[in-house]
Scaffold this active site. Structure first.
Site, PDB file in Angstrom:
ATOM      1  N   ASP A   1      37.455  40.314  25.719  1.00 35.96           N
ATOM      2  CA  ASP A   1      38.391  41.504  24.775  1.00 35.96           C
ATOM      3  C   ASP A   1      39.518  41.475  25.336  1.00 35.96           C
ATOM      4  O   ASP A   1      40.150  40.549  26.328  1.00 35.96           O
ATOM      5  CB  ASP A   1      37.562  42.606  24.730  1.00 35.96           C
TER       6      ASP A   1
ATOM      7  N   SER B   1      42.156  48.051  25.776  1.00 38.58           N
ATOM      8  CA  SER B   1      40.811  47.235  25.777  1.00 38.58           C
ATOM      9  C   SER B   1      40.762  46.344  24.533  1.00 38.58           C
ATOM     10  O   SER B   1      41.413  45.710  23.946  1.00 38.58           O
ATOM     11  CB  SER B   1      39.671  48.223  26.006  1.00 38.58           C
TER      12      SER B   1
ATOM     13  N   ASP C   1      41.499  43.235  27.110  1.00 43.65           N
ATOM     14  CA  ASP C   1      41.829  43.368  28.776  1.00 43.65           C
ATOM     15  C   ASP C   1      40.855  42.684  29.430  1.00 43.65           C
ATOM     16  O   ASP C   1      40.900  42.799  30.777  1.00 43.65           O
ATOM     17  CB  ASP C   1      42.024  44.910  28.785  1.00 43.65           C
TER      18      ASP C   1
END
Length: 448
Positions: free
Chosen positions: A243, A102, A245
């Protein structure tokens, strides 16, 4: 039952260090593949990833594990987490996998698993998979004639682009809107600019040159300074920061000021409420969302339901209560009419449509409420239960009495570090600072 490997968002750690090694990825593939093998049909799994260097190590190891238990594998390459969840459902896969950490730096990585319905796994499934990873149960290996095959899914990008465009109301386009999009050198570096351009926006793209190391580095939703500068420099109407992902988003107005997840949820909640699109007159947020958001939506006749921190908790409350809008201040926004997890791009599109309809500037329209002064501090401790000491409890009680109905206090232990997070908010900045300082002092004394 305590889970050894699965956290609140899959398995995560430092790349090439346990548990983020190729050997672990192999075991995860065999275990998850065995767990989700039910019936005589040809089983299949879809694997996506972000742009981290370590994805090249983890992806083939997962493929070996899945094919070893007889699962066919679809590889989609760099792809947003919500796209993986969507494609898992659309292609009737038995399992979906996202290789990503992430918003973390490149040296971390993670493995997120989605069931055939596109949702994150149940506790039962995670416990069952962990039992096989730990050797408490054996995965069921396929015989030589029934090994799985792997192939690359060439049209995955196009499928997600069309899906994202279809979330706009029929006939709506973004013509005349100048947008800067920061893809954090991550999973959405191809698809996010494509969606915006095909919707007729004028698009300036930054954070779209991943090299394996620069994901989230000085860019994206956790580092919006580059986007703020670009929006002002290009005279854009606003900016979008995803961000690594692309499951979270923050935005930037034409003046270069950040618009956080709370403000974005307020925009969507008001817009959907007016259109009768809220499944219930309610919004699900966490204990960290600003009191200003709660007062704003209450004024519209919308309830705000708070959960523990984490998009997993938000989604659980949404599913249990029948809500279709929820999220976090950090920018995880879940629109369950469209997605089974946070989707930063789809959330941004809902805001853009509402902005276009308003005819106003982002600095005016996207600030639906004035945030209450909010202060968060972390207190490190050496273990034990400092929150349970009499001195700390007295400080918390005194803080709540001081703030009264015009504020609130949220105290919670970190789930990953030996920290106590102390947050307070209220109408009076001085009082907020005082109560946080008093509680932190009591915690430090208890931890000494």
């Amino acid at each position: 039952m305590t889970r050894k490997f699965f956290g609140t968002d899959g398995i995560r750690g430092l790349a090439n260090t346990e548990p983020m090694t190729a050997a672990m990825a192999l075991r995860v593939g065999m275990a998850a593949g065995t767990w989700f093998t039910n019936g005589d049909h040809r089983h299949r799994v879809l694997i996506g990833k972000d742009t981290r260097l370590s994805g090249y190590m983890l992806e083939p190891a997962l493929v070996a594990g899945f094919t070893g238990v007889g699962m066919d594998v679809f590889l989609v390459g760099p792809m947003p987490t919500p796209a993986v969840a969507m494609l898992t459902r659309a292609l009737r896969c038995d399992l979906g996998v996202m290789i990503s950490a992430s918003h973390n730096p490149f040296h971390d990585n993670g493995i997120k698993l989605f069931g055939p319905d596109g949702y994150k796994l149940s506790d039962e499934a995670e416990h069952g998979i962990e039992a096989m990873i730990l050797g408490e149960r054996e995965p069921k290996l396929a015989d030589a004639a029934h090994l799985g095959r792997a192939k690359r899914l060439d049209d995955a990008d196009g499928r997600y682009v069309e899906f994202a465009k279809a979330t706009l109301p029929k006939g709506h386009r973004l013509k005349g809107l100048k947008v800067v999009v920061d893809c954090a050198n991550g999973a959405a570096y191809k698809v996010a600019p494509a969606v915006l351009w095909e919707l007729e926006a004028e698009v300036i793209s930054i954070g779209v040159k991943p090299d394996g190391f620069n994901i989230n580095r000085d860019c994206g939703s956790t580092h919006p300074a580059a986007l703020q500068e670009a929006v002002v420099a290009h005279g854009a109407d606003l900016g979008i920061a995803l961000d690594g992902d692309a499951d979270r988003v923050v935005m930037v107005d034409e003046r270069g000021q950040v618009i956080d997840g709370d403000q974005l949820m307020a925009v969507i909640a008001e817009s959907w409420h007016k259109q009768g699109r809220l499944a219930k007159a309610g919004l699900v947020a966490t204990v960290m969302s600003n009191l200003g958001l709660e007062r704003f939506v209450n004024g519209l006749g919308i309830d705000l339901l708070r959960t523990k921190v984490g998009d997993r908790h938000v989604l659980e409350a949404m599913r249990e209560g029948g809500y279709n809008l929820g999220g976090e201040q950090s920018g995880h926004i879940i629109l369950s009419d469209f997605a089974t997890t946070g989707d930063g791009l789809v959330a941004a599109l809902q805001v853009l449509v509402a902005l276009c309809e308003s005819g106003r500037k982002a600095s005016e329209f996207c600030r639906r409420f004035t945030p209450y002064p909010q202060l968060l501090r972390n207190v490190r401790h050496a273990g034990g239960k400092p929150l349970e000491t009499a001195g700390v409890q007295q400080a918390i009680d005194a803080a709540e009495q001081t703030l009264g109905r015009q504020g609130r206090v949220v105290i919670r232990p970190s789930g990953t570090e030996p920290l106590i997070r102390v947050m307070a908010e209220g109408e009076d900045q001085v009082l907020v600072e005082k109560v946080v300082a008093d509680i932190c002092m009591a915690l430090e004394q208890a931890a000494a």
